[in-house]
Design an enzyme around this catalytic site. Structure first.
Site, PDB file in Angstrom:
ATOM      1  N   HIS A   1      -0.335 -11.736   2.351  1.00  0.00           N
ATOM      2  CA  HIS A   1      -1.336 -10.960   1.610  1.00  0.00           C
ATOM      3  C   HIS A   1      -2.111 -11.832   0.608  1.00  0.00           C
ATOM      4  O   HIS A   1      -3.319 -11.655   0.414  1.00  0.00           O
ATOM      5  CB  HIS A   1      -0.633  -9.800   0.884  1.00  0.00           C
ATOM      6  CG  HIS A   1      -1.491  -8.612   0.625  1.00  0.00           C
ATOM      7  ND1 HIS A   1      -1.017  -7.326   0.651  1.00  0.00           N
ATOM      8  CD2 HIS A   1      -2.805  -8.509   0.323  1.00  0.00           C
ATOM      9  CE1 HIS A   1      -1.999  -6.483   0.365  1.00  0.00           C
ATOM     10  NE2 HIS A   1      -3.097  -7.183   0.165  1.00  0.00           N
TER      11      HIS A   1
ATOM     12  N   TYR B   1       0.817  -1.225   0.000  1.00  0.00           N
ATOM     13  CA  TYR B   1       0.000   0.000   0.000  1.00  0.00           C
ATOM     14  C   TYR B   1       0.851   1.276   0.000  1.00  0.00           C
ATOM     15  O   TYR B   1       0.343   2.352  -0.279  1.00  0.00           O
ATOM     16  CB  TYR B   1      -0.934   0.075   1.222  1.00  0.00           C
ATOM     17  CG  TYR B   1      -1.949  -1.029   1.352  1.00  0.00           C
ATOM     18  CD1 TYR B   1      -2.192  -1.937   0.331  1.00  0.00           C
ATOM     19  CD2 TYR B   1      -2.685  -1.153   2.532  1.00  0.00           C
ATOM     20  CE1 TYR B   1      -3.128  -2.949   0.491  1.00  0.00           C
ATOM     21  CE2 TYR B   1      -3.625  -2.153   2.687  1.00  0.00           C
ATOM     22  CZ  TYR B   1      -3.838  -3.052   1.666  1.00  0.00           C
ATOM     23  OH  TYR B   1      -4.756  -4.048   1.832  1.00  0.00           O
TER      24      TYR B   1
HETATM   25  P1  NDP Z   1     -14.314   0.435   1.583  1.00  0.00           P
HETATM   26  O1  NDP Z   1     -15.510  -0.438   1.492  1.00  0.00           O
HETATM   27  O2  NDP Z   1     -13.742   0.721   2.925  1.00  0.00           O
HETATM   28  O3  NDP Z   1     -14.660   1.780   0.803  1.00  0.00           O
HETATM   29  C1  NDP Z   1     -13.875   2.924   0.861  1.00  0.00           C
HETATM   30  C2  NDP Z   1     -14.614   4.079   0.168  1.00  0.00           C
HETATM   31  O4  NDP Z   1     -15.812   4.380   0.876  1.00  0.00           O
HETATM   32  C3  NDP Z   1     -13.817   5.357   0.117  1.00  0.00           C
HETATM   33  O5  NDP Z   1     -14.053   5.928  -1.149  1.00  0.00           O
HETATM   34  C4  NDP Z   1     -14.424   6.222   1.219  1.00  0.00           C
HETATM   35  O6  NDP Z   1     -14.306   7.589   0.907  1.00  0.00           O
HETATM   36  C5  NDP Z   1     -15.870   5.770   1.206  1.00  0.00           C
HETATM   37  N1  NDP Z   1     -16.537   5.856   2.504  1.00  0.00           N
HETATM   38  C6  NDP Z   1     -16.031   5.515   3.710  1.00  0.00           C
HETATM   39  N2  NDP Z   1     -16.946   5.656   4.684  1.00  0.00           N
HETATM   40  C7  NDP Z   1     -18.083   6.082   4.091  1.00  0.00           C
HETATM   41  C8  NDP Z   1     -19.371   6.405   4.569  1.00  0.00           C
HETATM   42  N3  NDP Z   1     -19.676   6.310   5.865  1.00  0.00           N
HETATM   43  N4  NDP Z   1     -20.295   6.840   3.661  1.00  0.00           N
HETATM   44  C9  NDP Z   1     -19.990   6.938   2.361  1.00  0.00           C
HETATM   45  N5  NDP Z   1     -18.778   6.635   1.843  1.00  0.00           N
HETATM   46  C10 NDP Z   1     -17.825   6.212   2.699  1.00  0.00           C
HETATM   47  O7  NDP Z   1     -13.271  -0.257   0.624  1.00  0.00           O
HETATM   48  P2  NDP Z   1     -11.726  -0.500   0.441  1.00  0.00           P
HETATM   49  O8  NDP Z   1     -11.635  -1.298  -0.789  1.00  0.00           O
HETATM   50  O9  NDP Z   1     -10.984   0.758   0.561  1.00  0.00           O
HETATM   51  O10 NDP Z   1     -11.318  -1.480   1.632  1.00  0.00           O
HETATM   52  C11 NDP Z   1     -11.056  -1.059   2.941  1.00  0.00           C
HETATM   53  C12 NDP Z   1      -9.724  -1.585   3.447  1.00  0.00           C
HETATM   54  O11 NDP Z   1      -9.636  -3.010   3.319  1.00  0.00           O
HETATM   55  C13 NDP Z   1      -8.509  -1.093   2.668  1.00  0.00           C
HETATM   56  O12 NDP Z   1      -8.175   0.233   3.011  1.00  0.00           O
HETATM   57  C14 NDP Z   1      -7.468  -2.114   3.074  1.00  0.00           C
HETATM   58  O13 NDP Z   1      -6.979  -1.803   4.369  1.00  0.00           O
HETATM   59  C15 NDP Z   1      -8.290  -3.402   3.098  1.00  0.00           C
HETATM   60  N6  NDP Z   1      -8.194  -4.164   1.827  1.00  0.00           N
HETATM   61  C16 NDP Z   1      -7.508  -5.362   1.829  1.00  0.00           C
HETATM   62  C17 NDP Z   1      -7.365  -6.105   0.684  1.00  0.00           C
HETATM   63  C18 NDP Z   1      -6.615  -7.389   0.726  1.00  0.00           C
HETATM   64  O14 NDP Z   1      -6.272  -7.917  -0.343  1.00  0.00           O
HETATM   65  N7  NDP Z   1      -6.339  -7.962   1.870  1.00  0.00           N
HETATM   66  C19 NDP Z   1      -7.948  -5.672  -0.605  1.00  0.00           C
HETATM   67  C20 NDP Z   1      -8.700  -4.422  -0.510  1.00  0.00           C
HETATM   68  C21 NDP Z   1      -8.802  -3.713   0.673  1.00  0.00           C
HETATM   69  P3  NDP Z   1     -13.709   8.681   1.965  1.00  0.00           P
HETATM   70  O15 NDP Z   1     -12.302   8.254   2.301  1.00  0.00           O
HETATM   71  O16 NDP Z   1     -13.758   9.946   1.198  1.00  0.00           O
HETATM   72  O17 NDP Z   1     -14.629   8.658   3.158  1.00  0.00           O
END
Ligand code: NDP
Length: 329
Positions: free
Chosen positions: A124, A62
């Site tokens: 991972h 990341y």
């Molecule tokens: P999320 O489901 O957490 O979605 C993130 C998005 O949602 C961002 O655009 C954020 O925008 C928005 N958001 C957050 N809170 C709200 C809310 N209350 N209302 C509306 N929109 C919201 O998805 P991710 O794919 O980012 O996954 C989260 C985490 O999971 C990653 O950061 C990582 O740590 C992990 N991950 C692990 C993986 C793996 O292979 N092990 C793969 C993918 C993710 P904003 O920031 O503007 O609020």
């Protein structure tokens, strides 16, 4: 500032994990290259700690380990928390799967974070790659021996895996000397992961749910088909508890024994996402949300689908490999 007291789950080795974590993956640029370090993230982590977040999810790939570590260290220096109060998860990248590479990779991550141990080190992916991103034939059980080594040496308090399928997880548990405490997989209303959750429970393992909002939010500037933030079924449940639909979806995970990993860099949404520990869904509401399941994955690295340990279903037209673009630059 409002500070939420987050409950903790007991891991199968007796250690405790806070029931929600802040996700810190900031996504890919258009060319598929991992974004360079976001200069705001250390502040986000500090705000998150003020609000009550005690668990942070990062990974070597990341490129956010420095800032996550910086935010945590500043809060420790301020005296707001001690190192024991926070739970830090990071992940081993696929190009460091040889047993002897694992301690070196974790030491690099720890150096970046400025910490001397992590609470949880995850493999991972089960997929081993060479430095040039060609497939390596290193077996994920060899990699697991390396994770066992770093737990024994104290660099990681607990170890686990991410993106393993059920068969791979079964094999791991059968052949491991140290049992994984957790498996991190994609969990949201369209990918409910009932089998992995049930199996993990039977083995006293915790499931950590990534991309917890699924189709509710925009991803990479795009809308994906599936329930949205104003989905009537979710709105009905949310209004009953005086919560928002993102909060209902996070609570649905907590009530299914999943530790959600919502990512937000926005203060208002950071607060919203942690404010889910003063209500509980009824079984029929959990089942209503389960009905959205249709096997949609947002993380589907089909460019690896011919790897012998690719964990997911193969598709007809695999994507180009963004990591190869990265290497060429
Ligand atoms: P999320 O489901 O957490 O979605 C993130 C998005 O949602 C961002 O655009 C954020 O925008 C928005 N958001 C957050 N809170 C709200 C809310 N209350 N209302 C509306 N929109 C919201 O998805 P991710 O794919 O980012 O996954 C989260 C985490 O999971 C990653 O950061 C990582 O740590 C992990 N991950 C692990 C993986 C793996 O292979 N092990 C793969 C993918 C993710 P904003 O920031 O503007 O609020």
């Amino acid at each position: 500032i409002m500070c939420v007291e987050v409950p903790k789950l007991k891991l199968n080795n007796g250690k405790l994990m806070p029931a929600i974590a802040l996700g810190t993956y900031l996504g890919f640029d258009q060319g598929g290259v991992v974004k360079s370090v976001n200069k705001q993230l250390a502040n986000v982590v500090m705000n998150a700690i003020d609000i009550g977040y005690r668990h942070f999810d990062t990974a070597a790939i990341y490129e956010t380990e420095e800032e996550v570590g910086e935010g945590i260290r500043k809060k420790i220096e301020e005296g707001a928390i001690t190192r024991d109060d926070v739970f830090v998860t990071t992940k081993l990248w696929n190009t460091q799967h040889k047993r002897e590479q694992v301690p070196l990779a974790l030491k690099q991550s720890l150096n970046k974070m400025g910490l001397n141990y992590v609470d949880l080190y995850l493999m991972h992916w089960p997929i081993g790659l060479n430095d040039d991103y060609t497939f390596s034939d290193v077996d994920f059980m060899e990699t697991w021996r390396g994770l066992e080594d770093v737990q024994k040496s104290g660099l990681a308090k607990s170890i686990g895996v991410s993106n393993f399928n059920l068969d791979q997880l079964r094999r791991l548990i059968k052949e491991a000397s140290i049992k994984p405490v957790a498996i991190q997989v994609e969990v949201h209303p369209q990918m409910i992961q009932s089998e992995i959750i049930e199996y993990a429970k039977s083995e006293s393992m915790v499931v950590m749910g990534y991309s917890p909002f699924g189709s509710l939010v925009m991803r990479y500037g795009m809308q994906f088909p599936g329930p949205k933030i104003d989905e009537p079924i979710l709105v009905e449940i949310a209004s009953k508890y005086n919560k928002t639909t993102p909060q209902v979806v996070l609570r649905w995970q907590v009530d299914r024994n999943v530790v959600p990993l919502p990512k937000s860099t926005n203060l208002k949404r950071l607060k919203e996402n942690i404010d889910i520990f003063d209500f509980k869904l009824e079984q029929y509401e959990i089942e209503k949300i389960n009905q959205f399941h249709n096997n949609v994955r947002y993380t589907l690295p089909s460019f690896w689908q011919n790897h012998p340990y690719y964990p997911f279903e193969k598709i007809d037209n695999p994507q180009d490999n963004p990591f190869l673009n990265k290497r060429k630059q």
